[in-house]
Design a protein around this motif. Sequence first.
Motif, PDB file in Angstrom:
ATOM      1  N   UNK A   1      -3.555  16.054 -11.722  1.00  0.00           N
ATOM      2  CA  UNK A   1      -4.159  15.765 -10.399  1.00  0.00           C
ATOM      3  C   UNK A   1      -4.615  14.297 -10.174  1.00  0.00           C
ATOM      4  N   UNK A   2      -5.251  13.756 -11.037  1.00  0.00           N
ATOM      5  CA  UNK A   2      -5.672  12.326 -11.113  1.00  0.00           C
ATOM      6  C   UNK A   2      -4.556  11.317 -10.807  1.00  0.00           C
ATOM      7  N   UNK A   3      -3.438  11.590 -11.605  1.00  0.00           N
ATOM      8  CA  UNK A   3      -2.466  10.735 -11.775  1.00  0.00           C
ATOM      9  C   UNK A   3      -1.667  10.601 -10.395  1.00  0.00           C
ATOM     10  N   UNK A   4      -1.572  11.893  -9.727  1.00  0.00           N
ATOM     11  CA  UNK A   4      -0.839  12.191  -8.510  1.00  0.00           C
ATOM     12  C   UNK A   4      -1.854  11.267  -7.388  1.00  0.00           C
ATOM     13  N   UNK A   5      -3.059  11.432  -7.297  1.00  0.00           N
ATOM     14  CA  UNK A   5      -3.852  10.976  -6.752  1.00  0.00           C
ATOM     15  C   UNK A   5      -3.669   9.365  -6.553  1.00  0.00           C
ATOM     16  N   UNK A   6      -3.580   8.739  -7.870  1.00  0.00           N
ATOM     17  CA  UNK A   6      -3.469   7.316  -7.942  1.00  0.00           C
ATOM     18  C   UNK A   6      -2.167   6.741  -7.498  1.00  0.00           C
ATOM     19  N   UNK A   7      -1.012   7.392  -7.914  1.00  0.00           N
ATOM     20  CA  UNK A   7       0.378   7.054  -7.498  1.00  0.00           C
ATOM     21  C   UNK A   7       0.332   7.112  -5.962  1.00  0.00           C
ATOM     22  N   UNK A   8      -0.065   8.204  -5.474  1.00  0.00           N
ATOM     23  CA  UNK A   8      -0.072   8.278  -4.024  1.00  0.00           C
ATOM     24  C   UNK A   8      -0.985   7.256  -3.115  1.00  0.00           C
ATOM     25  N   UNK A   9      -2.174   6.863  -3.924  1.00  0.00           N
ATOM     26  CA  UNK A   9      -2.724   5.701  -3.227  1.00  0.00           C
ATOM     27  C   UNK A   9      -2.215   4.498  -3.028  1.00  0.00           C
ATOM     28  N   UNK A  10      -1.343   4.155  -4.039  1.00  0.00           N
ATOM     29  CA  UNK A  10      -0.842   2.825  -4.016  1.00  0.00           C
ATOM     30  C   UNK A  10       0.558   2.995  -3.350  1.00  0.00           C
ATOM     31  N   UNK A  11       1.145   3.865  -3.557  1.00  0.00           N
ATOM     32  CA  UNK A  11       2.556   4.244  -2.822  1.00  0.00           C
ATOM     33  C   UNK A  11       2.491   4.458  -1.488  1.00  0.00           C
ATOM     34  N   UNK A  12       1.757   5.189  -0.949  1.00  0.00           N
ATOM     35  CA  UNK A  12       1.994   5.701   0.547  1.00  0.00           C
ATOM     36  C   UNK A  12       1.456   4.555   1.460  1.00  0.00           C
ATOM     37  N   UNK A  13       0.534   3.628   1.112  1.00  0.00           N
ATOM     38  CA  UNK A  13       0.360   2.278   1.813  1.00  0.00           C
ATOM     39  C   UNK A  13       1.454   1.456   1.929  1.00  0.00           C
ATOM     40  N   UNK A  14       2.071   1.225   0.582  1.00  0.00           N
ATOM     41  CA  UNK A  14       3.069   0.513   0.501  1.00  0.00           C
ATOM     42  C   UNK A  14       4.344   0.883   1.416  1.00  0.00           C
ATOM     43  N   UNK A  15       4.800   2.070   1.200  1.00  0.00           N
ATOM     44  CA  UNK A  15       5.903   2.365   2.094  1.00  0.00           C
ATOM     45  C   UNK A  15       5.612   2.410   3.649  1.00  0.00           C
ATOM     46  N   UNK A  16       4.445   2.605   4.044  1.00  0.00           N
ATOM     47  CA  UNK A  16       4.105   2.706   5.343  1.00  0.00           C
ATOM     48  C   UNK A  16       3.966   1.363   5.832  1.00  0.00           C
ATOM     49  N   UNK A  17       3.263   0.521   5.208  1.00  0.00           N
ATOM     50  CA  UNK A  17       3.324  -1.170   5.647  1.00  0.00           C
ATOM     51  C   UNK A  17       4.773  -1.794   5.672  1.00  0.00           C
ATOM     52  N   UNK A  18       5.383  -1.256   4.618  1.00  0.00           N
ATOM     53  CA  UNK A  18       6.638  -1.890   4.561  1.00  0.00           C
ATOM     54  C   UNK A  18       7.837  -1.770   5.917  1.00  0.00           C
ATOM     55  N   UNK A  19       7.359  -0.834   6.639  1.00  0.00           N
ATOM     56  CA  UNK A  19       8.277  -0.434   7.810  1.00  0.00           C
ATOM     57  C   UNK A  19       7.999  -1.659   8.696  1.00  0.00           C
ATOM     58  N   UNK A  20       6.653  -1.774   9.352  1.00  0.00           N
ATOM     59  CA  UNK A  20       6.504  -2.787  10.285  1.00  0.00           C
ATOM     60  C   UNK A  20       6.885  -4.253   9.692  1.00  0.00           C
ATOM     61  N   UNK A  21       6.701  -4.644   8.197  1.00  0.00           N
ATOM     62  CA  UNK A  21       7.092  -5.607   7.913  1.00  0.00           C
ATOM     63  C   UNK A  21       8.615  -5.888   7.813  1.00  0.00           C
ATOM     64  N   UNK A  22       9.544  -4.770   7.839  1.00  0.00           N
ATOM     65  CA  UNK A  22      10.872  -4.716   7.810  1.00  0.00           C
ATOM     66  C   UNK A  22      11.370  -5.165   9.133  1.00  0.00           C
ATOM     67  N   UNK A  23      10.495  -4.310  10.085  1.00  0.00           N
ATOM     68  CA  UNK A  23      10.891  -4.611  11.559  1.00  0.00           C
ATOM     69  C   UNK A  23      10.580  -6.322  12.138  1.00  0.00           C
ATOM     70  N   UNK A  24       9.545  -6.780  11.466  1.00  0.00           N
ATOM     71  CA  UNK A  24       9.345  -7.915  11.860  1.00  0.00           C
ATOM     72  C   UNK A  24      10.269  -9.177  11.054  1.00  0.00           C
ATOM     73  N   UNK A  25      10.707  -8.928  10.362  1.00  0.00           N
ATOM     74  CA  UNK A  25      11.571  -9.668   9.438  1.00  0.00           C
ATOM     75  C   UNK A  25      12.806 -10.478  10.477  1.00  0.00           C
ATOM     76  N   UNK A  26      13.385  -9.801  11.299  1.00  0.00           N
ATOM     77  CA  UNK A  26      14.244 -10.163  12.037  1.00  0.00           C
ATOM     78  C   UNK A  26      13.851 -10.560  13.440  1.00  0.00           C
ATOM     79  N   UNK A  27      12.558 -10.604  13.696  1.00  0.00           N
ATOM     80  CA  UNK A  27      11.978 -11.004  15.264  1.00  0.00           C
ATOM     81  C   UNK A  27      11.978 -12.353  14.955  1.00  0.00           C
ATOM     82  N   UNK A  28      12.229 -12.925  16.208  1.00  0.00           N
ATOM     83  CA  UNK A  28      11.953 -14.421  16.373  1.00  0.00           C
ATOM     84  C   UNK A  28      10.544 -14.778  16.880  1.00  0.00           C
ATOM     85  N   UNK A  29      10.047 -16.038  16.350  1.00  0.00           N
ATOM     86  CA  UNK A  29       9.051 -16.647  16.610  1.00  0.00           C
ATOM     87  C   UNK A  29       8.834 -17.551  17.601  1.00  0.00           C
ATOM     88  N   UNK A  30       7.993 -17.453  18.739  1.00  0.00           N
ATOM     89  CA  UNK A  30       8.129 -18.453  19.770  1.00  0.00           C
ATOM     90  C   UNK A  30       6.888 -19.399  19.396  1.00  0.00           C
TER      91      UNK A  30
END
Length: 308
Positions: A138-167
Amino acid sequence: MDDEANVTYITLSGYVEVQKYRYLYFLIMFTVYILILCCNFTIVCLIWMHKNLHEPMYVFIAALLLNSVLYSTSVYPKLLIDLLSEEQIISYSACLFQFFQFYSLGGSEFLLLSAMAYDRYVSICKPLQYPTIMRKTTISIFLVLAWLLPACQIAVPVILSADMKLCYSTLKAIFCNNSFYNLNCVSSRARSIFGVFALLNLVLFPFLFILFTYTRILIISYQSNRNVRKKAAQTCLPHLLVLISFSCLCAYDIIIVRMESDFPKTARFIMTLQAVLYHPLFNPIIYGLKMKEINKHLKRLFCQAKVI
């Protein structure tokens, strides 16, 4: 306009009189970073070395302190380089990577605090079921999810921002935080939706869950004997202090994007520093002073050092 819309380097303009106080800033930031590394790793090593600290609560504390080190390392090395540089600049790709690290590790902090709250809830409210619920798996699952879930969710807006132009090429910050979105020529609806989704999953829901668990603990403790109340106070108070501290910093980080033009530069600089200055030091100090077993081992360690 085409040149501006193809910005590859971003100027970090959040510093206040960096040319004048360059070496003072560097000395302070370097000292704090060394203290962060030493304080956090000292307690992590104590937990790792002593078998009586190999309990779920202390494992989660070690994970939280390790996360604080990673959180600081996502900012400090670049910050120290910038302080000694004539120009405070960062490449677009490096800015995206720093943004990803900063917010994914920030999300991990909330999830780790949620896991700690659940551990305390089971320990105090369901003591007989604690050994069967809080197993190593249980502890191992909690630890893995605590680092994996945020990384996966923050990766999405970062990927979407990669091709956006800056003014715009000037970021009103000292590192790549939420203000980064203001540099884009146009806002992305998909990125905004994923941003709200991540905010709910990584900040709001964990925060509400922690409040719920501690409310239940408070009710159960109030109805129980003095020993249970004392145990609840000793183990829950440090977690609540860390939660309140980090929540205030997150609230500022969210608000600053909405009030960017109305927020004085000096105030923005000071508040931004809080996230990387005192909070990573706040965690080991709170747990070192308030957690009885950790405090005991720290005293032994320093006593041995004095004898030597």
